[in-house]
Design an enzyme around this catalytic site. Structure first.
Site, short mmCIF file in Angstrom:
data_model
loop_
_atom_site.label_atom_id
_atom_site.label_comp_id
_atom_site.label_asym_id
_atom_site.label_seq_id
_atom_site.Cartn_x
_atom_site.Cartn_y
_atom_site.Cartn_z
N LYS A 48 0.83 -1.22 0.00
CA LYS A 48 0.00 0.00 0.00
C LYS A 48 0.86 1.26 0.00
O LYS A 48 0.35 2.36 0.11
CB LYS A 48 -0.93 0.01 1.23
CG LYS A 48 -1.92 -1.14 1.25
CD LYS A 48 -3.02 -0.84 2.28
CE LYS A 48 -3.01 -1.82 3.41
NZ LYS A 48 -4.04 -1.54 4.43
N LYS A 50 2.30 2.58 2.23
CA LYS A 50 1.98 3.39 3.41
C LYS A 50 3.10 3.18 4.43
O LYS A 50 3.46 2.04 4.72
CB LYS A 50 0.66 2.93 4.06
CG LYS A 50 -0.62 3.40 3.38
CD LYS A 50 -1.84 3.00 4.24
CE LYS A 50 -3.14 3.50 3.67
NZ LYS A 50 -4.30 3.12 4.50
N1 C2G Z 1 -12.68 4.45 7.14
C1 C2G Z 1 -13.92 5.08 7.25
N2 C2G Z 1 -13.97 6.42 7.31
C2 C2G Z 1 -12.83 7.17 7.26
C3 C2G Z 1 -11.58 6.54 7.16
C4 C2G Z 1 -11.53 5.15 7.10
O1 C2G Z 1 -14.97 4.41 7.30
N3 C2G Z 1 -12.93 8.52 7.33
C5 C2G Z 1 -12.67 2.98 7.06
C6 C2G Z 1 -12.08 2.46 5.75
O2 C2G Z 1 -13.08 2.49 4.73
C7 C2G Z 1 -11.67 1.04 6.13
C8 C2G Z 1 -11.28 1.19 7.62
O3 C2G Z 1 -11.83 2.44 8.08
O4 C2G Z 1 -12.79 0.15 6.04
C9 C2G Z 1 -9.77 1.21 7.81
O5 C2G Z 1 -9.25 2.27 7.02
P1 C2G Z 1 -7.70 2.20 6.59
O6 C2G Z 1 -6.87 1.94 7.80
O7 C2G Z 1 -7.41 3.35 5.71
O8 C2G Z 1 -7.70 0.84 5.73
P2 C2G Z 1 -7.05 0.63 4.29
O9 C2G Z 1 -5.68 1.20 4.26
O10 C2G Z 1 -8.05 1.04 3.30
O11 C2G Z 1 -6.82 -0.96 4.27
O12 C2G Z 1 -7.35 -5.42 2.81
C10 C2G Z 1 -8.01 -4.19 3.07
C11 C2G Z 1 -7.03 -3.13 3.48
O13 C2G Z 1 -6.24 -3.58 4.56
C12 C2G Z 1 -7.78 -1.88 3.87
#
Ligand code: C2G
Length: 137
Positions: A48, A50
């Site tokens: 990712k 990240k």
């Molecule tokens: N999320 C949300 N609202 C936000 C930010 C995040 O609902 N303002 C949700 C995302 O949609 C996700 C969860 O919180 O369902 C975790 O977000 P992230 O840590 O950014 O996850 P991500 O990097 O998208 O990783 O295999 C799937 C991946 O690991 C998802």
């Protein structure tokens, strides 16, 4: 309770914020037991691009302190979801709708329901970092 309904979701959850909590709270409403697949530092970097502020151990500690979360497991690859769902007898897979459609394949490869929930507007780790940079000027 007779049949425990199990839910799973995945994420990085770095700089944990109320958007994440909103997601976890709503995911838990689909069952009695919520598993979180937490992206490892390597997975985040390799897959990712990240670079997490908090290490996996710290992010795991934070998630385990959340009332909605029952178990945290490491997310090390994109394709572990099928085996996780089988291994943990998961009934429902939940993700924020920024992933809308991306995990529909799980409907064919597993018996789990696939649910996408609306994201919480205006909050993201990227936004937090940008705001903090702005304040330093
Ligand atoms: N999320 C949300 N609202 C936000 C930010 C995040 O609902 N303002 C949700 C995302 O949609 C996700 C969860 O919180 O369902 C975790 O977000 P992230 O840590 O950014 O996850 P991500 O990097 O998208 O990783 O295999 C799937 C991946 O690991 C998802």
């Amino acid at each position: 309770m007779l049949s425990m309904k199990r839910v799973i979701t995945y994420g990085t959850f770095d700089l944990l914020h109320y958007g994440h909590i909103n997601l976890l709270r709503r995911a838990k409403e689909y069952g009695d037991y919520l598993i979180v697949g937490l992206s490892t530092d390597e997975f985040n970097w390799d897959e990712k691009q990240k670079k997490c502020y908090f290490s996996y151990e710290k992010r795991k500690q934070l998630l385990e302190a959340i009332r909605y979360v029952d178990l945290v497991i490491p997310e090390q690859s994109w394709d572990q979801k099928v085996t996780d769902i089988a291994e943990y007898h998961v009934d429902t897979f939940v993700m924020g709708d920024d992933w809308q459609g991306k995990f529909d394949y799980l409907r064919d490869k597993t018996s789990a329901e696939v649910i996408y929930l609306p994201r919480t507007a205006e909050i993201s780790t990227t936004q937090i970092k940008a705001d903090l940079r702005q304040r330093r000027k």
